[in-house]
Design an enzyme around this catalytic site. Structure first.
Site, short mmCIF file in Angstrom:
data_model
loop_
_atom_site.label_atom_id
_atom_site.label_comp_id
_atom_site.label_asym_id
_atom_site.label_seq_id
_atom_site.Cartn_x
_atom_site.Cartn_y
_atom_site.Cartn_z
N TYR A 246 0.82 -1.21 0.00
CA TYR A 246 0.00 0.00 0.00
C TYR A 246 0.86 1.27 0.00
O TYR A 246 0.40 2.34 -0.38
CB TYR A 246 -0.94 0.03 1.22
CG TYR A 246 -2.02 -1.03 1.22
CD1 TYR A 246 -2.08 -1.99 0.22
CD2 TYR A 246 -2.98 -1.07 2.21
CE1 TYR A 246 -3.04 -2.97 0.22
CE2 TYR A 246 -3.97 -2.05 2.22
CZ TYR A 246 -3.99 -3.00 1.22
OH TYR A 246 -4.96 -3.96 1.23
N LYS B 184 3.45 -15.53 3.14
CA LYS B 184 3.43 -16.33 1.91
C LYS B 184 4.89 -16.63 1.59
O LYS B 184 5.41 -16.31 0.52
CB LYS B 184 2.72 -15.53 0.81
CG LYS B 184 2.38 -16.29 -0.43
CD LYS B 184 1.27 -17.31 -0.26
CE LYS B 184 1.10 -18.12 -1.53
NZ LYS B 184 0.30 -19.33 -1.36
N ASP C 57 -3.00 -18.24 2.33
CA ASP C 57 -4.14 -18.94 1.71
C ASP C 57 -4.72 -19.97 2.68
O ASP C 57 -5.94 -20.09 2.83
CB ASP C 57 -3.73 -19.59 0.37
CG ASP C 57 -2.35 -20.21 0.39
OD1 ASP C 57 -1.62 -20.05 1.39
OD2 ASP C 57 -1.98 -20.88 -0.59
N ASP D 284 -5.30 -6.68 6.08
CA ASP D 284 -6.50 -5.97 5.64
C ASP D 284 -7.59 -6.98 5.27
O ASP D 284 -8.74 -6.91 5.71
CB ASP D 284 -6.13 -5.10 4.42
CG ASP D 284 -7.20 -4.09 4.07
OD1 ASP D 284 -8.17 -3.96 4.83
OD2 ASP D 284 -7.06 -3.42 3.03
N ASP E 251 -11.10 -8.41 7.65
CA ASP E 251 -12.49 -8.31 7.17
C ASP E 251 -13.16 -9.68 7.21
O ASP E 251 -14.32 -9.81 7.57
CB ASP E 251 -12.54 -7.78 5.72
CG ASP E 251 -12.72 -6.27 5.68
OD1 ASP E 251 -12.29 -5.60 6.65
OD2 ASP E 251 -13.29 -5.75 4.70
#
Ligand code: NAD
Length: 354
Positions: A140, A189, A221, A245, A249
């Protein structure tokens, strides 16, 4: 106690108004003064000042003890140049205050078990997960670019982390895990991303100083799947910005609604930012439909982390619980047999309960 208040856009105005109502009740009960300073950020700042993050906002926030923030953004500003978008205001204020750790608790209120999408047997006696998300690094904030190529364009975002950036957030996470269930899961990851491999090496090294914490590793994942399959296995999760992020959620839906979950963003400096994890919900803005509880619970986190007012923070959390016990629900958590209320009424009920 100086609080910079940023209502922002969409439902931001409505939900922050209800959190202020609750803070007013706390102020009366504990005979303390909150010195509130309202400033602009996001879309409304673009409309009124030409940019998403006015210098005055940065100055007022830096001179405050804490920032209470609603949400920014909306379709009105979706098609303006990317360096002027409302979200730049949000990223900018986080960066300006150096708040590198975003603490996102995903707690399931027992009263809302039926609002979760998971089966009761998966939820057991409730959920209490803390996601510690790195907030001011990664993709970001990395270099972004677009170039023209034959056949169209090419675009990239750079995902990079340095050892000190990982070190400081990892220590926060180990300390939080030490005060909770003493289990920390690093989500990354590392099988494909070099930045993830640096996270693993750094966190593994730091773990030697926190021998009482059980450190586990999980690929992102798999983590997204495990959160649905068996969320109770998690205590504290630490992860980089983008993964955090998305996972937070996802975790929020385990607890029923985005409208229930608060967050605190803290760093080494004195000013923390307290905000709900959801966005400005333009689809329900101005209709008295938004759930103000995430913002009210963010105000409780502010009292706890920035002002050491633990008793008052408990009061707010208990007030929310009592109002839910009585069966009051905003539309997002409404179920048959419960009493439907709007944003303002929910705020009134919680404030009266303090
Ligand atoms: P969103 O979180 O605003 O909304 C997603 C869904 O959840 C919507 O259906 C919305 O009605 C519902 N919802 C969210 N908060 C709720 C609440 N308190 N009570 C009841 N229902 C609620 O996410 P989005 O739709 O992807 O984004 C809308 C805008 O918000 C975009 O401009 C986005 O950039 C911005 N955004 C801002 C923040 C922030 O300010 N921190 C975070 C995420 C998105």
């Amino acid at each position: 106690m100086k609080i910079a208040v940023i209502r922002g856009d969409g439902i931001g105005k409505e939900i922050v108004g209800e959190a202020l109502k609750v803070l007013n009740a706390v102020s009366k009960k504990y005979k303390v003064n909150f010195n509130l300073n309202e400033v602009l950020l996001g879309g409304i700042a673009i409309d009124k000042t030409g940019g998403p993050i006015p210098q005055e906002t940065i100055d007022v926030c830096k001179a405050s003890d804490a920032v209470l923030l609603g949400a920014v953004g909306g379709p009105k500003w979706d098609n303006i140049p990317s360096n002027l978008r409302p979200e730049i205001g949000l990223l900018g204020i986080r960066k300006a205050l150096g708040v590198f750790a975003n603490l996102r608790p995903a707690i399931l209120f027992p009263q809302l078990k039926e609002a979760s999408n998971l089966k009761p047997e998966v939820l057991g006696n409730g959920l209490d997960i803390m996601i510690v998300r790195e907030l001011i690094g990664g993709a970001y904030f990395g270099e972004k670019k677009r170039i023209d190529i034959p056949g169209g364009q090419k675009a990239w975002d750079t995902l990079s982390y340095s050892t000190p950036e990982i070190d400081r957030i990892a220590r926060k996470a180990f300390e939080i895990a030490g005060k909770r269930g003493k289990k920390l899961t690093l989500v990354d990851k590392a099988n494909v991303l070099e930045s993830s491999r640096l996270w693993r090496e750094t966190v593994t090294e730091i773990a030697k100083e926190y021998k009482d914490i059980d450190l586990q590793y999980m690929y992102v994942d798999n983590a997204s799947m495990q959160l649905i399959r068996d969320p109770k296995q998690f205590d504290v999760i630490v992860t980089e910005n983008t993964f955090g992020d998305i996972l937070s959620d996802e975790a929020s839906m385990l607890t029923g609604s985005l409208g229930m979950l608060p967050s605190a963003s803290v760093g080494d400096g004195k000013v923390g930012i307290y905000e709900p994890i959801h966005g400005s919900a333009p689809d329900i803005a101005g209709q008295d439909k938004a759930n103000p509880i995430a913002t009210i619970m963010s105000a409780a986190m502010m009292l706890r982390y920035s002002f050491n007012m633990n008793e008052a923070a408990d009061d707010i959390e208990n007030a929310v619980s009592k109002v839910l016990d009585k069966g009051y629900r905003t539309p997002d958590i409404m179920r048959e047999g419960k009493q439907l209320v709007g944003t303002v009424k929910m705020g009134d009920l919680i404030a009266e309960s303090i």
